[in-house]
Design an enzyme around this catalytic site. Sequence first.
Site, short mmCIF file in Angstrom:
data_model
loop_
_atom_site.label_atom_id
_atom_site.label_comp_id
_atom_site.label_asym_id
_atom_site.label_seq_id
_atom_site.Cartn_x
_atom_site.Cartn_y
_atom_site.Cartn_z
N HIS A 1 -29.30 -37.14 33.56
CA HIS A 1 -29.19 -36.79 32.14
C HIS A 1 -30.27 -35.80 31.73
O HIS A 1 -30.06 -34.98 30.83
CB HIS A 1 -29.31 -38.08 31.31
CG HIS A 1 -29.11 -37.86 29.84
ND1 HIS A 1 -27.89 -37.52 29.30
CD2 HIS A 1 -29.98 -37.93 28.78
CE1 HIS A 1 -28.00 -37.39 27.99
NE2 HIS A 1 -29.27 -37.64 27.65
N SER B 1 -28.04 -33.50 25.29
CA SER B 1 -27.81 -34.90 24.93
C SER B 1 -27.20 -35.00 23.52
O SER B 1 -26.12 -34.47 23.28
CB SER B 1 -29.12 -35.68 25.06
OG SER B 1 -28.90 -37.06 24.96
N ASP C 1 -25.72 -39.08 35.70
CA ASP C 1 -26.11 -39.38 34.32
C ASP C 1 -25.74 -40.83 33.98
O ASP C 1 -24.56 -41.19 33.95
CB ASP C 1 -25.40 -38.42 33.37
CG ASP C 1 -25.99 -38.42 31.97
OD1 ASP C 1 -26.58 -39.44 31.56
OD2 ASP C 1 -25.84 -37.39 31.27
#
Length: 307
Positions: free
Chosen positions: A254, A176, A222
Amino acid sequence: MHQHPHTSTRTRTRTRRTGRLAGLTTALAAVIGLSTLSGPGAHAAADNPYERGPAPTESSIEALRGPYAVSEISVSRLSATGFGGGTIYYPTTTADGTFGAVAVSPGYTALESSISWLGPRLASQGFVVFTIDTLTTLDQPASRGDQLLAALDYLTQRSLIRNRVDSSRLGVMGHSMGGGGSLEAAKDRPSLQAAIPLTPWNLDKTWSEVRTPTLIFGADGDTIAPVSSHAEPFYNNLPSSLDRAYLELNNATHFTPNSSNTTIAKYSISWLKRFIDNDTRYEQFLCPLPRPSLTIEESRGNCPHTS
């Protein structure tokens, strides 16, 4: 500059003799080295000094553990400078010399525990792996990039196992905002040998400055860092001449990189081996590009690799 013909001939003869002597010395050293080394990587000493471990197979890179037994060291936040501490995972053996290393950052609001599965999994394949906590859980990608570099500096300069790490063979990974941070780190330190952003997030979409071979993982489901506005433009805006790849995980989110994942491990191991260790035995898993499957939505990249 022109040389007298006789001088040139003598120089060439001397060079040939010196070359033959150097060749014999190298061959002898390789034989001695092979006879005295022991451990998973001993056989590779003559061909590529960075090769570690036996020849890979599909099952060996998909395995939960590789050929190396792994030890770990906890680094407290208090002893760390420029990052939030973490855990160093490393091959227990000293028989194979030094290893390449990779630092791994978690994402926004997340702790080291969210990416800790990568530590033993990658280290057991022949790397030193430093999974870190960030200074605060809210740190942005640029800060996380700086912290990844600070962690690598700690690893190579201050850690208890600094003598086991080859400081010229380093890489970064992150999830991330940590993935966005791994791009920042690669941009700031071109000497890095590999970068692997996992479902990365960053407001900066253009990475033309990056000189580090980069493998980007996206996830088809995601909704936090959608591939259309993060992973894909990151990949597309890396230099076209760079060794780069994009792997989009199928039926993934994600947060897929936060738990043990064979597809992520398999291709991360191959990328790190190929570019940190210069180990072309792993090229077979990267080129030709992986085909769409139950776990892979799509892949892009330059094959064959140039470096």
